[in-house]
Design a protein around this motif. Structure first.
Motif, PDB file in Angstrom:
ATOM      1  N   MET A 159       0.842  -1.171   0.000  1.00 29.05           N
ATOM      2  CA  MET A 159       0.000   0.000   0.000  1.00 29.05           C
ATOM      3  C   MET A 159       0.888   1.235   0.000  1.00 29.05           C
ATOM      4  O   MET A 159       1.848   1.320   0.742  1.00 29.05           O
ATOM      5  N   ARG A 160       0.550   2.187  -0.845  1.00 28.91           N
ATOM      6  CA  ARG A 160       1.359   3.397  -0.946  1.00 28.91           C
ATOM      7  C   ARG A 160       1.126   4.298   0.258  1.00 28.91           C
ATOM      8  O   ARG A 160       0.131   4.207   0.952  1.00 28.91           O
ATOM      9  N   ALA A 161       2.060   5.229   0.478  1.00 30.83           N
ATOM     10  CA  ALA A 161       1.983   6.133   1.625  1.00 30.83           C
ATOM     11  C   ALA A 161       0.730   7.007   1.559  1.00 30.83           C
ATOM     12  O   ALA A 161       0.102   7.278   2.575  1.00 30.83           O
ATOM     13  N   ALA A 162       0.344   7.437   0.367  1.00 28.79           N
ATOM     14  CA  ALA A 162      -0.855   8.274   0.233  1.00 28.79           C
ATOM     15  C   ALA A 162      -2.099   7.506   0.655  1.00 28.79           C
ATOM     16  O   ALA A 162      -2.996   8.047   1.284  1.00 28.79           O
ATOM     17  N   GLU A 163      -2.160   6.211   0.316  1.00 33.64           N
ATOM     18  CA  GLU A 163      -3.301   5.392   0.717  1.00 33.64           C
ATOM     19  C   GLU A 163      -3.315   5.184   2.223  1.00 33.64           C
ATOM     20  O   GLU A 163      -4.366   5.208   2.847  1.00 33.64           O
ATOM     21  N   GLN A 164      -2.150   4.961   2.834  1.00 41.24           N
ATOM     22  CA  GLN A 164      -2.083   4.786   4.276  1.00 41.24           C
ATOM     23  C   GLN A 164      -2.508   6.052   4.995  1.00 41.24           C
ATOM     24  O   GLN A 164      -3.205   5.995   5.997  1.00 41.24           O
ATOM     25  N   HIS A 165      -2.120   7.206   4.463  1.00 44.44           N
ATOM     26  CA  HIS A 165      -2.499   8.465   5.085  1.00 44.44           C
ATOM     27  C   HIS A 165      -4.014   8.640   5.031  1.00 44.44           C
ATOM     28  O   HIS A 165      -4.625   9.100   5.974  1.00 44.44           O
ATOM     29  N   LYS A 166      -4.616   8.222   3.933  1.00 44.26           N
ATOM     30  CA  LYS A 166      -6.064   8.330   3.769  1.00 44.26           C
ATOM     31  C   LYS A 166      -6.778   7.453   4.797  1.00 44.26           C
ATOM     32  O   LYS A 166      -7.840   7.811   5.289  1.00 44.26           O
ATOM     33  N   LEU A 167      -6.218   6.304   5.127  1.00 46.56           N
ATOM     34  CA  LEU A 167      -6.848   5.401   6.084  1.00 46.56           C
ATOM     35  C   LEU A 167      -6.960   6.030   7.464  1.00 46.56           C
ATOM     36  O   LEU A 167      -7.923   5.804   8.176  1.00 46.56           O
ATOM     37  N   ALA A 168      -6.006   6.835   7.828  1.00 42.12           N
ATOM     38  CA  ALA A 168      -5.995   7.414   9.166  1.00 42.12           C
ATOM     39  C   ALA A 168      -6.950   8.596   9.292  1.00 42.12           C
ATOM     40  O   ALA A 168      -7.317   8.978  10.388  1.00 42.12           O
ATOM     41  N   GLU A 169      -7.377   9.196   8.196  1.00 41.93           N
ATOM     42  CA  GLU A 169      -8.212  10.395   8.228  1.00 41.93           C
ATOM     43  C   GLU A 169      -9.681  10.052   8.078  1.00 41.93           C
ATOM     44  O   GLU A 169     -10.269  10.237   7.026  1.00 41.93           O
ATOM     45  N   LEU A 170     -10.304   9.550   9.121  1.00 39.11           N
ATOM     46  CA  LEU A 170     -11.726   9.269   9.098  1.00 39.11           C
ATOM     47  C   LEU A 170     -12.457  10.399   9.805  1.00 39.11           C
ATOM     48  O   LEU A 170     -11.981  10.929  10.806  1.00 39.11           O
ATOM     49  N   SER A 194      -9.723  -1.285  10.441  1.00 37.13           N
ATOM     50  CA  SER A 194      -8.328  -1.133  10.840  1.00 37.13           C
ATOM     51  C   SER A 194      -7.599  -2.476  10.811  1.00 37.13           C
ATOM     52  O   SER A 194      -6.481  -2.572  10.306  1.00 37.13           O
ATOM     53  N   LEU A 195      -8.243  -3.503  11.347  1.00 32.19           N
ATOM     54  CA  LEU A 195      -7.611  -4.824  11.359  1.00 32.19           C
ATOM     55  C   LEU A 195      -7.347  -5.329   9.947  1.00 32.19           C
ATOM     56  O   LEU A 195      -6.272  -5.862   9.662  1.00 32.19           O
ATOM     57  N   LEU A 196      -8.300  -5.137   9.057  1.00 26.87           N
ATOM     58  CA  LEU A 196      -8.163  -5.668   7.700  1.00 26.87           C
ATOM     59  C   LEU A 196      -7.273  -4.808   6.816  1.00 26.87           C
ATOM     60  O   LEU A 196      -6.383  -5.313   6.140  1.00 26.87           O
ATOM     61  N   TYR A 197      -7.504  -3.507   6.813  1.00 25.95           N
ATOM     62  CA  TYR A 197      -6.831  -2.643   5.850  1.00 25.95           C
ATOM     63  C   TYR A 197      -5.510  -2.075   6.352  1.00 25.95           C
ATOM     64  O   TYR A 197      -4.572  -1.924   5.585  1.00 25.95           O
ATOM     65  N   GLN A 257      -3.785  -3.118   9.462  1.00 28.92           N
ATOM     66  CA  GLN A 257      -2.910  -4.079  10.125  1.00 28.92           C
ATOM     67  C   GLN A 257      -2.684  -5.339   9.300  1.00 28.92           C
ATOM     68  O   GLN A 257      -1.862  -6.172   9.665  1.00 28.92           O
ATOM     69  N   GLY A 258      -3.425  -5.511   8.212  1.00 24.97           N
ATOM     70  CA  GLY A 258      -3.164  -6.603   7.278  1.00 24.97           C
ATOM     71  C   GLY A 258      -3.702  -7.963   7.693  1.00 24.97           C
ATOM     72  O   GLY A 258      -3.250  -8.986   7.171  1.00 24.97           O
ATOM     73  N   PHE A 259      -4.675  -8.021   8.581  1.00 27.70           N
ATOM     74  CA  PHE A 259      -5.244  -9.301   8.976  1.00 27.70           C
ATOM     75  C   PHE A 259      -6.141  -9.844   7.864  1.00 27.70           C
ATOM     76  O   PHE A 259      -6.707  -9.089   7.077  1.00 27.70           O
ATOM     77  N   THR A 260      -6.298 -11.162   7.836  1.00 31.76           N
ATOM     78  CA  THR A 260      -7.300 -11.773   6.976  1.00 31.76           C
ATOM     79  C   THR A 260      -8.639 -11.682   7.700  1.00 31.76           C
ATOM     80  O   THR A 260      -8.690 -11.329   8.887  1.00 31.76           O
ATOM     81  N   ILE A 261      -9.719 -12.042   7.013  1.00 32.74           N
ATOM     82  CA  ILE A 261     -11.042 -12.030   7.648  1.00 32.74           C
ATOM     83  C   ILE A 261     -11.028 -12.953   8.873  1.00 32.74           C
ATOM     84  O   ILE A 261     -11.474 -12.572   9.956  1.00 32.74           O
ATOM     85  N   GLY A 262     -10.511 -14.154   8.697  1.00 36.27           N
ATOM     86  CA  GLY A 262     -10.453 -15.110   9.815  1.00 36.27           C
ATOM     87  C   GLY A 262      -9.583 -14.608  10.957  1.00 36.27           C
ATOM     88  O   GLY A 262      -9.936 -14.765  12.125  1.00 36.27           O
ATOM     89  N   GLY A 263      -8.456 -14.006  10.632  1.00 37.68           N
ATOM     90  CA  GLY A 263      -7.572 -13.473  11.665  1.00 37.68           C
ATOM     91  C   GLY A 263      -8.200 -12.317  12.416  1.00 37.68           C
ATOM     92  O   GLY A 263      -8.084 -12.213  13.638  1.00 37.68           O
TER      93      GLY A 263
END
Length: 144
Positions: A1-12, A72-75, A77-83
């Motif tokens: 995931m690019r830095a711009a996408e990660q920054h977007k995730l934090a801005e809710l 947050s867990l999925l996008y 932290q990179g967990f799978t659905i099961g995780g």
């Protein structure tokens, strides 16, 4: 995931003080598409919005927070659905514990350094006593 996408995730956006939210509002608040929310309802038993006329979903504050936690867990932290499902289940089973004592616990690296340090006597003994005290306080958190 690019830095711009990660920054977007934090801005809710902040969650407004309302009793109920429609699926479209939750979609915007959590930056998740409505079809993804409906899928997550099937996968995560913790996510149960109220359903009214015509099966319309109405989410409450807790549901919105749960969607953000799942997101947050999925996008992020990179967990799978099961995780992510397992992580949420474990979190609900654990008793509420303050973070302060856990933050003071040594990491594996500091414990290894203490174990391999030259036999300096006082410093090593005090480190061992502190580690022992921390471990005993952790044991007291769990019922016997």
């Amino acid at each position: 995931m690019r830095a711009a996408e990660q920054h977007k995730l934090a801005e809710l956006p902040e969650i407004p003080r309302k009793r109920y939210f429609a699926i479209g509002e939750v979609s915007e608040l959590c930056d998740v598409k409505p079809h993804v929310l409906r899928y997550w309802e099937q996968e995560f038993p913790q996510l149960k919005p109220a359903k009214r006329r015509g099966n319309r979903r109405y989410y409450q504050q807790d549901d919105v927070l749960m969607v953000r936690r799942i997101r947050s867990l999925l996008y992020e932290q990179g967990f799978t659905i099961g995780g992510a499902r397992l992580r949420l289940r474990e979190a609900s089973l654990k008793p509420a514990v303050s973070v302060a004592p856990l933050a003071a616990l040594p990491t594996v690296e500091t414990a290894a350094k203490a174990a391999t340090a030259p036999r300096g006597g006082v410093r090593r003994a005090s480190e061992i006593k502190r580690l022992r005290s921390d471990l005993e306080s952790l044991l007291n958190l769990f019922p016997k």
